[in-house]
Structures are given as C-alpha cells and as structure tokens.
Design a protein around this motif. Structure first.
Motif, short mmCIF file in Angstrom:
data_model
loop_
_atom_site.label_atom_id
_atom_site.label_comp_id
_atom_site.label_asym_id
_atom_site.label_seq_id
_atom_site.Cartn_x
_atom_site.Cartn_y
_atom_site.Cartn_z
N LEU A 233 1.01 -1.15 0.09
CA LEU A 233 0.15 0.00 -0.16
C LEU A 233 0.82 1.38 -0.01
O LEU A 233 1.99 1.26 0.78
CB LEU A 233 -1.01 0.14 1.32
CG LEU A 233 -1.82 -1.23 1.37
CD1 LEU A 233 -2.46 -1.10 2.75
CD2 LEU A 233 -2.91 -1.22 0.32
N ALA A 234 0.65 2.36 -0.76
CA ALA A 234 1.16 3.40 -0.91
C ALA A 234 0.23 4.65 -0.49
O ALA A 234 -0.87 4.35 -0.56
CB ALA A 234 1.79 3.78 -2.11
N ILE B 88 -0.86 -1.11 -4.28
CA ILE B 88 0.02 -1.75 -5.35
C ILE B 88 -0.12 -3.40 -5.68
O ILE B 88 0.08 -3.52 -6.78
CB ILE B 88 1.39 -1.46 -5.04
CG1 ILE B 88 1.60 0.19 -4.99
CG2 ILE B 88 2.42 -1.85 -5.81
CD1 ILE B 88 2.70 0.66 -4.19
N TRP B 89 -0.27 -4.01 -4.55
CA TRP B 89 -0.25 -5.44 -5.03
C TRP B 89 -1.51 -5.75 -5.64
O TRP B 89 -1.28 -6.37 -6.66
CB TRP B 89 -0.56 -6.18 -3.53
CG TRP B 89 -0.44 -7.51 -3.49
CD1 TRP B 89 0.59 -8.20 -3.33
CD2 TRP B 89 -1.54 -8.56 -3.57
NE1 TRP B 89 0.14 -9.63 -3.52
CE2 TRP B 89 -0.93 -9.73 -3.95
CE3 TRP B 89 -2.93 -8.27 -3.98
CZ2 TRP B 89 -1.82 -11.06 -4.05
CZ3 TRP B 89 -3.65 -9.46 -4.37
CH2 TRP B 89 -3.26 -10.65 -4.15
N ALA B 90 -2.66 -5.21 -5.54
CA ALA B 90 -3.78 -5.40 -6.48
C ALA B 90 -3.65 -4.73 -7.95
O ALA B 90 -4.02 -5.48 -8.87
CB ALA B 90 -4.97 -4.69 -5.92
N ILE B 91 -2.98 -3.83 -8.07
CA ILE B 91 -2.88 -3.20 -9.36
C ILE B 91 -1.72 -4.01 -10.17
O ILE B 91 -2.11 -4.29 -11.30
CB ILE B 91 -2.15 -1.74 -9.20
CG1 ILE B 91 -3.33 -0.89 -8.56
CG2 ILE B 91 -1.42 -1.34 -10.63
CD1 ILE B 91 -2.56 0.57 -8.51
N ASN B 92 -0.78 -4.60 -9.35
CA ASN B 92 0.05 -5.36 -10.17
C ASN B 92 -0.36 -6.77 -10.56
O ASN B 92 0.32 -7.53 -11.09
CB ASN B 92 1.46 -5.49 -9.27
CG ASN B 92 2.04 -4.24 -9.25
OD1 ASN B 92 2.12 -3.20 -9.98
ND2 ASN B 92 3.11 -4.13 -8.30
N ASP C 180 3.60 4.77 -15.48
CA ASP C 180 2.75 3.41 -16.07
C ASP C 180 2.05 3.05 -14.98
O ASP C 180 2.41 2.21 -13.99
CB ASP C 180 4.03 2.43 -16.62
CG ASP C 180 4.73 3.17 -17.73
OD1 ASP C 180 4.26 3.46 -18.65
OD2 ASP C 180 5.81 3.43 -17.51
N PHE C 181 0.79 3.23 -14.90
CA PHE C 181 0.04 2.92 -14.01
C PHE C 181 -0.09 1.62 -13.73
O PHE C 181 -0.88 1.09 -12.62
CB PHE C 181 -1.32 3.80 -13.76
CG PHE C 181 -1.06 5.27 -13.70
CD1 PHE C 181 -0.58 5.80 -12.41
CD2 PHE C 181 -1.35 6.19 -14.54
CE1 PHE C 181 -0.13 6.98 -12.12
CE2 PHE C 181 -0.96 7.49 -14.52
CZ PHE C 181 -0.32 7.76 -13.35
N GLU C 182 -0.09 0.82 -14.78
CA GLU C 182 -0.18 -0.82 -14.60
C GLU C 182 1.02 -1.36 -13.76
O GLU C 182 0.97 -2.55 -13.05
CB GLU C 182 -0.29 -1.57 -15.82
CG GLU C 182 0.86 -1.46 -16.67
CD GLU C 182 1.09 -0.46 -17.49
OE1 GLU C 182 1.42 -0.42 -18.86
OE2 GLU C 182 0.53 0.77 -17.47
N PHE C 183 2.16 -0.53 -13.49
CA PHE C 183 3.18 -1.19 -12.77
C PHE C 183 3.65 -0.05 -11.61
O PHE C 183 4.34 0.91 -12.23
CB PHE C 183 4.39 -1.68 -13.72
CG PHE C 183 5.63 -1.99 -13.16
CD1 PHE C 183 5.64 -3.19 -12.48
CD2 PHE C 183 6.75 -1.50 -13.22
CE1 PHE C 183 6.74 -3.62 -11.82
CE2 PHE C 183 7.92 -1.83 -12.65
CZ PHE C 183 7.82 -2.82 -12.00
N ILE C 184 3.31 -0.22 -10.45
CA ILE C 184 3.97 0.57 -9.50
C ILE C 184 4.50 -0.02 -8.52
O ILE C 184 3.88 -0.47 -7.67
CB ILE C 184 2.67 1.58 -9.01
CG1 ILE C 184 1.91 2.08 -10.09
CG2 ILE C 184 3.29 2.60 -8.13
CD1 ILE C 184 0.66 2.77 -9.53
N ALA D 291 1.27 -5.07 7.82
CA ALA D 291 0.49 -4.00 7.98
C ALA D 291 0.57 -3.39 6.62
O ALA D 291 -0.61 -2.85 6.15
CB ALA D 291 1.08 -2.99 9.00
N ILE D 292 1.68 -3.17 5.98
CA ILE D 292 1.81 -2.57 4.49
C ILE D 292 2.62 -3.48 3.80
O ILE D 292 3.02 -3.11 2.54
CB ILE D 292 2.33 -1.22 4.59
CG1 ILE D 292 3.73 -1.02 5.24
CG2 ILE D 292 1.34 -0.02 5.25
CD1 ILE D 292 4.18 0.42 5.03
N MET D 293 3.07 -4.70 4.23
CA MET D 293 3.98 -5.52 3.39
C MET D 293 3.67 -6.79 3.36
O MET D 293 2.78 -7.48 4.19
CB MET D 293 5.40 -5.46 4.04
CG MET D 293 6.20 -4.10 4.21
SD MET D 293 7.58 -4.23 4.88
CE MET D 293 8.51 -5.17 3.77
#
Length: 168
Positions: free
Chosen positions: A45-46, A71-75, A103-107, A150-152
């Motif tokens: 999460l960012a 980020i995890w879900a987007i990737n 490139d929003f498909e890869f963050i 928590a975020i990782m």
C-alpha cells in the motif's frame, strides 16, 4: 536463470564487475527485476495526497485528499496482465514500462536509486555465483504462498538458495 546469466556473461564478459552503466545493456535483467517487483512489491500500500482537485470515474477528489494505492492489487490485475500470477519477465521485453510512476499498471513503490542498486546487486550475485535450491525445495517445490503484514506482504515460507562461487 539461464537467460539472465547468459546476458550477464555477454555484457560483462571478463571485466568481472557489474557497473551502473551496464544496466542499460541488460534488458533481461531489467525485466527480471520488474517482474519480481510486480509480483512481490516492497510495499503493498502506498499513501499519497492529491496534488490537485481531480475527477475519477465521476468522483471528485479534492486537492490534499489522502489516497491509499493498493500496489499489490494493481500489479495482479487480470485486465492489465496476462496470467498475472505467473512469473514471466518476458512481458517487459520491448515495452517502455518504467519504475518512475508514469505507467499505472506497474507501480512497484517509489523510484530512484533503490532500483539502480537492485539491478547492481542482483546482477553481481547472478554473475559471480551459481545458484541452486536445497534438496527439500527441489523435491517439494517453492512455496509461493504469502503472509500479510500492515503494509507489506512476505513469503509465508522464506526462500532459501545455495550459492556456489563460479569457477570462471
């Protein structure tokens, strides 16, 4: 492993050291790093703030609004990636998908020096050492299941590999 090692041997040759200027000549190594960070981002999460008031899918997002980016879900989004759960570095070959957030498909997370260091460290480890899995992992396969923090997200069973210095 074979493809990235061959690329390293071709580019690095006998000079014996991976340097930052070599990275642009190592597209397969770059693809391996991107694919690894796509599947296993350093953070899941960012947190950002909207820099301007925008409208997204009919919703007004006022300037300064706190935004959480998964980020995890987007990737792993199947609309963006063919077989998103599969490790396929080739998906990045010949495509101008960068680490720099355009490139929003890869963050994978933020950008900059950490990425250059990942390429240098990974390239050096793969160039100087032969890697193998322990016998129990060879027999049973790699456990790719994850545990969330928590975020990782990390591997439920940490991966172990055995390094042997190359004879070359």
């Amino acid at each position: 492993m074979k493809m990235v090692r061959e690329e390293l041997k071709t580019v690095i040759g006998t000079k014996g050291q991976v340097v930052e200027s070599d990275i642009s000549q190592l597209p397969y190594l770059q693809a391996v790093v991107k694919e690894t960070l796509r599947l296993h981002p350093a953070i899941t999460l960012a947190f950002q703030r909207a820099m301007a008031t925008v409208q997204i899918e009919g919703y007004n997002i006022p300037k300064g609004t706190g935004i959480v980016i998964n980020i995890w879900a987007i990737n792993r989004k199947s609309k963006m990636w063919v077989e998103p759960e599969k490790f396929m570095p080739e998906r990045f070959i010949g495509k101008d998908i960068s680490f720099w957030g355009k490139d929003f498909e890869f963050i994978p997370f933020s950008a900059g020096r950490p990425y250059r260091m990942v390429h240098l460290v990974l390239g050096s480890l793969l160039y100087h050492f032969d890697w193998r899995l322990p016998n129990d992992v060879k027999d049973n396969g790699i456990d790719m299941s994850e545990k969330s923090g928590a975020i990782m997200v990390s591997m439920a069973t940490p991966l172990k590999a055995i390094a042997k210095e190359c004879d070359e």
